[in-house]
Write an enzyme that holds these catalytic residues in place. Structure first.
Site, PDB file in Angstrom:
ATOM      1  N   ARG A  43      73.371  73.007   4.630  1.00  0.00           N
ATOM      2  CA  ARG A  43      74.746  72.949   5.049  1.00  0.00           C
ATOM      3  C   ARG A  43      75.612  71.797   3.951  1.00  0.00           C
ATOM      4  O   ARG A  43      76.670  71.921   4.040  1.00  0.00           O
ATOM      5  CB  ARG A  43      75.091  72.674   6.439  1.00  0.00           C
ATOM      6  CG  ARG A  43      74.900  73.704   7.536  1.00  0.00           C
ATOM      7  CD  ARG A  43      75.071  73.107   8.885  1.00  0.00           C
ATOM      8  NE  ARG A  43      74.719  73.753   9.763  1.00  0.00           N
ATOM      9  CZ  ARG A  43      75.584  74.682  10.551  1.00  0.00           C
ATOM     10  NH1 ARG A  43      76.928  74.528   9.971  1.00  0.00           N
ATOM     11  NH2 ARG A  43      75.311  75.384  11.438  1.00  0.00           N
ATOM     12  N   VAL A  85      72.711  78.993   8.343  1.00  0.00           N
ATOM     13  CA  VAL A  85      71.714  80.172   8.203  1.00  0.00           C
ATOM     14  C   VAL A  85      71.534  80.979   9.425  1.00  0.00           C
ATOM     15  O   VAL A  85      70.720  82.061   9.408  1.00  0.00           O
ATOM     16  CB  VAL A  85      70.180  79.161   8.227  1.00  0.00           C
ATOM     17  CG1 VAL A  85      70.005  78.718   6.756  1.00  0.00           C
ATOM     18  CG2 VAL A  85      69.906  78.460   9.355  1.00  0.00           C
ATOM     19  N   HIS A 227      48.548  71.694  18.115  1.00  0.00           N
ATOM     20  CA  HIS A 227      47.262  71.085  17.235  1.00  0.00           C
ATOM     21  C   HIS A 227      45.827  70.964  17.929  1.00  0.00           C
ATOM     22  O   HIS A 227      44.914  71.187  17.332  1.00  0.00           O
ATOM     23  CB  HIS A 227      47.567  69.402  16.632  1.00  0.00           C
ATOM     24  CG  HIS A 227      49.121  69.515  15.767  1.00  0.00           C
ATOM     25  ND1 HIS A 227      49.517  70.669  14.901  1.00  0.00           N
ATOM     26  CD2 HIS A 227      50.046  68.400  15.757  1.00  0.00           C
ATOM     27  CE1 HIS A 227      50.483  70.156  14.381  1.00  0.00           C
ATOM     28  NE2 HIS A 227      51.075  69.210  15.078  1.00  0.00           N
ATOM     29  N   LYS A 325      51.019  57.949  21.471  1.00  0.00           N
ATOM     30  CA  LYS A 325      51.619  57.317  20.431  1.00  0.00           C
ATOM     31  C   LYS A 325      51.913  55.838  20.885  1.00  0.00           C
ATOM     32  O   LYS A 325      51.657  55.307  22.043  1.00  0.00           O
ATOM     33  CB  LYS A 325      53.488  57.760  20.335  1.00  0.00           C
ATOM     34  CG  LYS A 325      53.260  59.247  19.879  1.00  0.00           C
ATOM     35  CD  LYS A 325      54.081  59.264  18.505  1.00  0.00           C
ATOM     36  CE  LYS A 325      54.161  60.570  17.894  1.00  0.00           C
ATOM     37  NZ  LYS A 325      53.509  60.777  16.762  1.00  0.00           N
TER      38      LYS A 325
HETATM   39  C1  BG6 Z   1      52.966  66.191  13.645  1.00  0.00           C
HETATM   40  C2  BG6 Z   1      53.680  65.524  14.953  1.00  0.00           C
HETATM   41  O1  BG6 Z   1      52.952  67.578  13.843  1.00  0.00           O
HETATM   42  O2  BG6 Z   1      51.741  65.653  13.629  1.00  0.00           O
HETATM   43  C3  BG6 Z   1      53.434  64.031  14.946  1.00  0.00           C
HETATM   44  O3  BG6 Z   1      54.912  66.025  14.927  1.00  0.00           O
HETATM   45  C4  BG6 Z   1      52.252  63.437  14.499  1.00  0.00           C
HETATM   46  O4  BG6 Z   1      54.040  63.476  15.941  1.00  0.00           O
HETATM   47  C5  BG6 Z   1      51.512  64.255  13.619  1.00  0.00           C
HETATM   48  O5  BG6 Z   1      52.241  62.250  14.481  1.00  0.00           O
HETATM   49  C6  BG6 Z   1      50.061  64.044  13.200  1.00  0.00           C
HETATM   50  O6  BG6 Z   1      49.599  64.562  11.934  1.00  0.00           O
HETATM   51  P1  BG6 Z   1      49.231  63.632  10.870  1.00  0.00           P
HETATM   52  O7  BG6 Z   1      48.606  64.702   9.741  1.00  0.00           O
HETATM   53  O8  BG6 Z   1      50.754  63.141  10.454  1.00  0.00           O
HETATM   54  O9  BG6 Z   1      48.173  62.499  11.298  1.00  0.00           O
END
Ligand code: BG6
Length: 457
Positions: A43, A85, A227, A325
């Site tokens: 944008r 978009v 993940h 975290k």
């Molecule tokens: C990301 C998450 O997909 O993966 C993050 O949004 C996380 O919160 C991160 O810290 C971890 O992956 P990497 O490869 O940065 O260690």
């Protein structure tokens, strides 16, 4: 066939922090993706030069190691178009500027995925076009289904690339080599020999200014749903007969279908949120006090659950997935705990069972074994065989971009995997939203929340 990478969200954080640096590295290396034209759509009221100025700053901050020549070659290939978009008319004009076949990358907040895909469906895409979708893929299973339905109207499944950068992490790919290229591993890779599997991604990093995204996602949606379940799938799937874009995603989808969600949420799940504390000498405010956070959302920064895989190979083996975290230690690993050795001829206390650890960043493999100790020849000692792995030449995003620009979606999440992953986490999300599991507090810099009434973590 010439292609243009059309980045929707071209002025966003993801583009500046991960996509442009990876494209610069691909440019430096040459090969697939090293010379692709890039059209950023955002944008911002920018022309190509203004965009290049922004990109130059991002590259200086996030890809300082790339040489000047490669950086300039990438900058010369960048263009920018202003568009909303979600407007088919504006998106149509923007795509009209893409030379050759478009590879449309939705580097957008996930709430924008559906309206953007709907807009793309109105204008249609040429044969051979690809669509790349970031994570999280929706907020629940119904969302994932809706996204899949529009994607399938747009392009064939093999032209869709759902991003999960963990699939391109060296340690994740090492699971394949370790399991399927070593005669001594796969024969013991089942419930008969494996007692439990822990998939741990403890991070010292905290919110780091990402409240806009993270506060509506939380650790479960941000990490476990995608993940860590992908890591589980690689560890637990049946051997694929080929590593290609139909076989690998199909094997992973099969095993995800066999995953039983946590049976008892109070016993099998844990959620927490960090309070103020110090991590590696850095003083952090509590999550609830971080800028942009709405504490009433009760977003978790620590999530854990234990599931089982209801198939003949894994029956009864717990897979514990956990991430948090602002923790005191960066512990990122897949730990495969073996059952104790039977019928030991050694006197004394039985030794600890073997553990195989696949570690992330720094990448490495460690195997904890028992050997005869020095001195008393029949006394056992614990030894660790460590193999640090060399640093990765390309970051995970670089590998994914290279693969998808080569038209290969082997490392994409399939439609079925995306929906199955939501099926697994939905009962946990619902129970947490209903307050069935308390949101525990843990100080930043600690080892995470402790289960009430126990010392368990
Ligand atoms: C990301 C998450 O997909 O993966 C993050 O949004 C996380 O919160 C991160 O810290 C971890 O992956 P990497 O490869 O940065 O260690």
């Amino acid at each position: 066939m010439s292609r243009t990478l059309v980045v929707l969200g071209g002025s966003g954080d993801l583009t500046g922090r991960l996509l442009l640096p990876s494209l610069a590295q691909l440019t430096a290396l040459g090969g697939p993706g090293g010379d692709v034209a890039v059209l950023a759509v955002s944008r911002q009221d920018w022309d190509d030069d203004a965009y290049r100025g922004w990109a130059r700053d991002r590259l200086a901050a996030h890809a300082p190691e790339v040489d000047d020549g490669a950086r300039e070659r990438l900058l010369a290939r960048l263009g920018h178009v202003r568009a909303d978009v979600t407007s088919p008319a504006q998106l149509g004009v923007a795509l009209g500027r893409a030379a050759g076949t478009p590879v449309v990358y939705l580097a957008l907040p996930n709430t924008a995925f559906l309206p953007t895909l709907e807009a793309l469906a109105v204008i249609g895409l040429p044969a051979g076009a690809q669509v790349v979708v970031e994570k999280p893929f929706g907020r629940d299973r119904a969302d994932a289904r809706a996204l899949n339905e529009v994607l399938h109207r747009l392009v064939p499944e093999r032209s869709v690339f759902r991003i999960d950068h963990f699939l391109a992490l060296q340690t994740a790919l090492d699971v394949l080599g370790l399991r399927f290229a070593n005669r001594m591993v796969e024969p013991v890779w089942h419930a008969g020999h494996v007692e439990r599997v822990d998939i741990v991604f403890d991070e010292a990093l905290a919110l780091e200014g990402r409240a806009g995204y993270y506060d509506t996602a939380g650790a479960l949606r941000d990490m476990l749903q995608n993940h860590l379940l992908q890591l589980l799938a690689l560890v637990a799937m049946e051997p694929p007969h080929a590593l290609d874009d139909t076989t690998l995603p199909a094997r992973k989808a099969d095993v995800l279908r066999a995953v039983r969600p946590p049976a008892d949420v109070a016993r099998d799940t844990l959620r927490g949120r960090y309070t103020a504390g110090t991590v590696h000498g850095r003083r952090l405010p509590g999550y609830a006090e971080e800028a942009g956070v709405d504490p009433s959302r009760a977003t978790e920064t620590y999530a854990e659950f234990t599931v089982t895989v209801d198939d003949p190979r894994w029956a009864g083996v717990p897979f514990r997935l956990r991430t948090g975290k602002a923790l005191g230690t960066d512990r990122r690993e897949i730990a495969v705990h073996f059952r104790p050795a039977p019928g030991l001829p050694f006197a004394g206390r039985p030794p600890e069972p073997d553990v195989l650890r696949l570690r992330f960043d720094p990448d490495g493999i460690a195997l904890e074994l028992n050997l005869n100790g020095a001195g008393d020849p029949y006394d056992l000692e614990r030894h660790v065989l460590e193999a640090p792995l060399p640093p990765r030449p390309l970051p995970a995003y670089g590998i994914l971009l290279r693969e998808l620009l080569a038209g290969d979606s082997t490392l994409s999440i399939s439609d079925a995997e995306a929906e199955e992953s939501w099926r697994i986490v939905e009962p946990v999300l619902a129970a947490w939203a209903a307050g069935e599991v308390p949101l525990l507090e843990y100080p930043a810099g600690s080892a995470g929340p402790t289960r009430p009434g126990t010392a368990d973590r």
